[in-house]
Structures are given as structure tokens and as C-alpha cells.
Design a protein around this motif. Structure first.
Motif, PDB file in Angstrom:
ATOM      1  N   ASP A   1       0.840  -1.206   0.000  1.00 20.11           N
ATOM      2  CA  ASP A   1       0.000   0.000   0.000  1.00 20.11           C
ATOM      3  C   ASP A   1       0.875   1.257   0.000  1.00 20.11           C
ATOM      4  O   ASP A   1       1.922   1.295   0.654  1.00 20.11           O
ATOM      5  CB  ASP A   1      -0.871  -0.012   1.274  1.00 20.11           C
ATOM      6  N   HIS A   2       0.456   2.277  -0.731  1.00 20.87           N
ATOM      7  CA  HIS A   2       1.163   3.568  -0.730  1.00 20.87           C
ATOM      8  C   HIS A   2       0.271   4.576  -1.417  1.00 20.87           C
ATOM      9  O   HIS A   2      -0.644   4.213  -2.153  1.00 20.87           O
ATOM     10  CB  HIS A   2       2.503   3.463  -1.466  1.00 20.87           C
ATOM     11  N   ASP A   3       0.527   5.856  -1.160  1.00 21.32           N
ATOM     12  CA  ASP A   3      -0.255   6.887  -1.836  1.00 21.32           C
ATOM     13  C   ASP A   3       0.592   8.142  -2.000  1.00 21.32           C
ATOM     14  O   ASP A   3       1.182   8.381  -3.037  1.00 21.32           O
ATOM     15  CB  ASP A   3      -1.547   7.160  -1.050  1.00 21.32           C
ATOM     16  N   CYS A   4       0.733   8.940  -0.921  1.00 17.39           N
ATOM     17  CA  CYS A   4       1.405  10.243  -1.062  1.00 17.39           C
ATOM     18  C   CYS A   4       2.908  10.139  -1.280  1.00 17.39           C
ATOM     19  O   CYS A   4       3.507  10.955  -1.946  1.00 17.39           O
ATOM     20  CB  CYS A   4       1.125  11.089   0.177  1.00 17.39           C
ATOM     21  N   ARG A   5       3.525   9.154  -0.686  1.00 25.20           N
ATOM     22  CA  ARG A   5       4.998   8.995  -0.667  1.00 25.20           C
ATOM     23  C   ARG A   5       5.703  10.228  -0.099  1.00 25.20           C
ATOM     24  O   ARG A   5       6.814  10.564  -0.501  1.00 25.20           O
ATOM     25  CB  ARG A   5       5.535   8.632  -2.061  1.00 25.20           C
ATOM     26  N   GLU A   6       5.011  10.918   0.804  1.00 30.70           N
ATOM     27  CA  GLU A   6       5.581  12.127   1.433  1.00 30.70           C
ATOM     28  C   GLU A   6       5.377  12.130   2.952  1.00 30.70           C
ATOM     29  O   GLU A   6       5.474  13.173   3.580  1.00 30.70           O
ATOM     30  CB  GLU A   6       4.891  13.377   0.866  1.00 30.70           C
ATOM     31  N   GLY A   7       4.986  11.004   3.525  1.00 30.50           N
ATOM     32  CA  GLY A   7       4.797  10.946   4.968  1.00 30.50           C
ATOM     33  C   GLY A   7       3.504  11.588   5.455  1.00 30.50           C
ATOM     34  O   GLY A   7       3.412  11.981   6.625  1.00 30.50           O
ATOM     35  N   ILE A   8       2.520  11.687   4.582  1.00 34.33           N
ATOM     36  CA  ILE A   8       1.290  12.387   4.955  1.00 34.33           C
ATOM     37  C   ILE A   8       0.090  11.449   5.100  1.00 34.33           C
ATOM     38  O   ILE A   8      -0.718  11.595   6.008  1.00 34.33           O
ATOM     39  CB  ILE A   8       0.949  13.470   3.898  1.00 34.33           C
ATOM     40  N   CYS A   9      -0.027  10.463   4.217  1.00 37.26           N
ATOM     41  CA  CYS A   9      -1.289   9.704   4.161  1.00 37.26           C
ATOM     42  C   CYS A   9      -1.331   8.511   5.106  1.00 37.26           C
ATOM     43  O   CYS A   9      -2.406   8.056   5.494  1.00 37.26           O
ATOM     44  CB  CYS A   9      -1.555   9.250   2.740  1.00 37.26           C
ATOM     45  N   GLY A  10      -0.193   7.966   5.484  1.00 35.53           N
ATOM     46  CA  GLY A  10      -0.170   6.826   6.402  1.00 35.53           C
ATOM     47  C   GLY A  10      -0.431   5.486   5.734  1.00 35.53           C
ATOM     48  O   GLY A  10      -0.606   4.482   6.410  1.00 35.53           O
ATOM     49  N   ALA A  11      -0.454   5.453   4.410  1.00 38.54           N
ATOM     50  CA  ALA A  11      -0.793   4.197   3.720  1.00 38.54           C
ATOM     51  C   ALA A  11       0.358   3.188   3.702  1.00 38.54           C
ATOM     52  O   ALA A  11       0.133   1.984   3.710  1.00 38.54           O
ATOM     53  CB  ALA A  11      -1.227   4.500   2.287  1.00 38.54           C
ATOM     54  N   CYS A  12       1.598   3.677   3.687  1.00 38.85           N
ATOM     55  CA  CYS A  12       2.753   2.809   3.436  1.00 38.85           C
ATOM     56  C   CYS A  12       3.202   2.066   4.695  1.00 38.85           C
ATOM     57  O   CYS A  12       4.338   2.196   5.120  1.00 38.85           O
ATOM     58  CB  CYS A  12       3.913   3.641   2.913  1.00 38.85           C
ATOM     59  N   SER A  13       2.306   1.298   5.263  1.00 45.56           N
ATOM     60  CA  SER A  13       2.579   0.698   6.566  1.00 45.56           C
ATOM     61  C   SER A  13       3.188  -0.684   6.419  1.00 45.56           C
ATOM     62  O   SER A  13       2.494  -1.652   6.130  1.00 45.56           O
ATOM     63  CB  SER A  13       1.269   0.657   7.353  1.00 45.56           C
TER      64      SER A  13
ATOM     65  N   ILE B   1       9.809   8.705  11.009  1.00 43.35           N
ATOM     66  CA  ILE B   1       9.535   8.736   9.568  1.00 43.35           C
ATOM     67  C   ILE B   1       8.630   7.559   9.195  1.00 43.35           C
ATOM     68  O   ILE B   1       8.569   6.564   9.908  1.00 43.35           O
ATOM     69  CB  ILE B   1      10.815   8.676   8.693  1.00 43.35           C
ATOM     70  N   THR B   2       7.963   7.719   8.048  1.00 40.63           N
ATOM     71  CA  THR B   2       7.151   6.617   7.521  1.00 40.63           C
ATOM     72  C   THR B   2       8.007   5.783   6.558  1.00 40.63           C
ATOM     73  O   THR B   2       9.107   6.213   6.165  1.00 40.63           O
ATOM     74  CB  THR B   2       5.943   7.180   6.752  1.00 40.63           C
ATOM     75  N   THR B   3       7.466   4.645   6.146  1.00 43.72           N
ATOM     76  CA  THR B   3       8.212   3.769   5.237  1.00 43.72           C
ATOM     77  C   THR B   3       8.607   4.494   3.951  1.00 43.72           C
ATOM     78  O   THR B   3       9.714   4.310   3.433  1.00 43.72           O
ATOM     79  CB  THR B   3       7.360   2.524   4.900  1.00 43.72           C
TER      80      THR B   3
HETATM   81  S1  FES Z   1       2.817   6.766   1.159  1.00 42.23           S
HETATM   82 FE1  FES Z   1       1.759   8.307   2.327  1.00 42.23          FE
HETATM   83  S2  FES Z   1       2.773   8.281   4.251  1.00 42.23           S
HETATM   84 FE2  FES Z   1       3.931   6.907   3.030  1.00 42.23          FE
END
Ligand code: FES
Ligand code: SF4
Length: 218
Positions: free
Chosen positions: A25-37, A51-53
């Protein structure tokens, strides 16, 4: 390259070979959406702190390292496929009370018209930084969602606009949290260590106070 770019390269290679790519899972790739868990070498969002993944880079690892990647594990986060889990339990907790009712009929009061103590405003803002990634649950031996839920309760509890529905909010959100099958908090503190947004355990203490006073009123 970033950790997610590394997974992109891995998947491109698999697709070229006619094999199935790894689902993540991923979306923003900027540490904002929380998807990349992702659980990386046993730690939610990997070895770095705050930091997020998607903000993790491969320079954190050595050439030739074996990296173990798993989905976040918790009964309330069922695995959809490979590395992707269903975190809708968090959405349902939010829906149970993570909002305020505002009169939008043309009589909306300007937010700046209500003075708010600077400390309370800062604390509320810090709690609102929670991105709902679920690392706190994945880090907890009880798979507790207390850090997440308490951040969502706190961001409103500290502001006058949030006090109107405060009693109902904390009771409903905690009830939903329990219904979803998250475990209880035993003050281990792993959630705070692994949280990419530095959400403090103080929020859990605040939620417990809110819950106690709401229960007595109820
Ligand atoms: S892809 Fe959105 S926080 Fe990592
Ligand atoms: S409290 Fe931290 S770890 Fe938990 S969901 Fe929010 S941002 Fe993620």
C-alpha cells in the motif's frame, strides 16, 4: 533510492519475468497519508525514527543485507494480500466521534473569535499530526489502538470547539475501538517509540481522564 522505489524495482523485475508483483500500500509517498505501513526487520516503518516507510532510504541498509518485510500484524487489521492490510477499523473509530458539528448555515463563527491558550493549541495540533498509519498497533504486543484513538480524542478535547460533544465522543470512540478487537494498553510505550509523528503517550493519559469523567457523567 527510497524503500518504496526499491519495491517498485523489485515489482518491475517480477512483471518482466511474467510473475505476480508484490502487493503493498502507498499513496502520497511524502509521509502524509499513512498508507505505506510495513513491518521492516521487525519494526513498523523500519529502523529509522519519526519517519514513515516512504521516507525511509536504502542507505539505511548495507549492501548484501537481507531485509525481512511483513504486513502490519493485528487481528483488527486483516491482511488483504501480501503486504497490504485493511485498516478500515481506524476509519470506523473516526466515524464514531472523530469530528465536530459546526453550524454552516451562514452563522459560522470565525475560528479566531474564540481565544485559545497557546499551550492547548500546540498540544491539539501535535495530536492532530497523527496520520492513522497503524504503526502504534503493529508495535504493541497487545495490538492496542490507544495511541491512535487518544490522539483523535485529544485534538478535539483540548479545544473549546471540541468540548460540546466531548462526553459522547470519547465514550463512542472507545466503544468502537474495543468492538474492532484492538487490545488494551499496558503502558509498554512501544507505540510512542515507533510512531512516525511523535504522538505522545500523554494523549493516552488524557483520553483515560476524559473517559473516566464522561463515564461518571453518563
Ligand atoms: S505513502 Fe503516504 S505516508 Fe507513506
Ligand atoms: S499515533 Fe502515530 S503510529 Fe499511531 S496511527 Fe497515529 S501516526 Fe501512526
Amino acid at each position: 533510492m527510497s524503500f518504496l522505489e526499491m519495491l517498485d524495482v523489485l515489482n518491475n523485475g517480477l512483471i518482466e519475468k511474467g510473475e505476480e508483483p508484490v502487493v503493498f500500500d502507498h499513496d502520497c509517498r511524502e509521509g502524509i497519508c499513512g498508507a505505506c505501513s510495513l513491518q521492516i526487520n521487525g519494526e513498523p516503518h523500519g529502523p529509522d525514527r519519526l519517519i514513515t516507510t516512504c521516507q525511509l532510504h536504502m542507505r539505511k541498509f548495507n549492501d548484501g543485507d537481507t531485509i525481512v518485510i511483513e504486513p502490519f500484524r493485528a487481528k483488527a487489521f486483516p491482511v488483504i494480500k501480501d503486504l497490504m492490510v485493511d485498516r478500515n477499523a481506524f476509519e470506523r473509530i473516526q466515524q464514531a466521534g472523530g469530528y465536530i458539528s459546526v453550524n454552516t448555515s451562514g452563522n459560522t463563527i470565525d475560528a479566531n473569535a474564540i481565544p485559545i491558550d497557546k499551550h492547548d493549541a500546540d498540544e491539539s495540533f501535535n495530536a492532530a499530526a497523527c496520520i492513522g498509519c497503524g504503526a502504534c498497533v503493529a508495535a504493541c504486543k497487545n495490538a492496542s489502538a490507544m495511541l491512535f484513538t487518544s490522539a483523535k480524542v485529544s485534538q478535539f478535547a483540548l479545544l473549546p470547539q471540541g468540548r460540546v460533544e466531548a462526553t459522547r465522543r470519547v465514550l463512542n470512540m472507545v466503544e468502537q475501538m474495543d468492538k474492532e478487537g484492538f487490545g488494551n494498553c499496558t503502558n509498554t510505550g512501544a507505540c510512542e517509540v515507533e510512531c512516525p509523528k511523535g504522538i505522545s503517550l500523554e494523549n493516552i493519559a488524557r483520553m483515560n481522564r476524559e473517559y473516566l469523567s464522561a463515564s461518571l457523567k453518563g
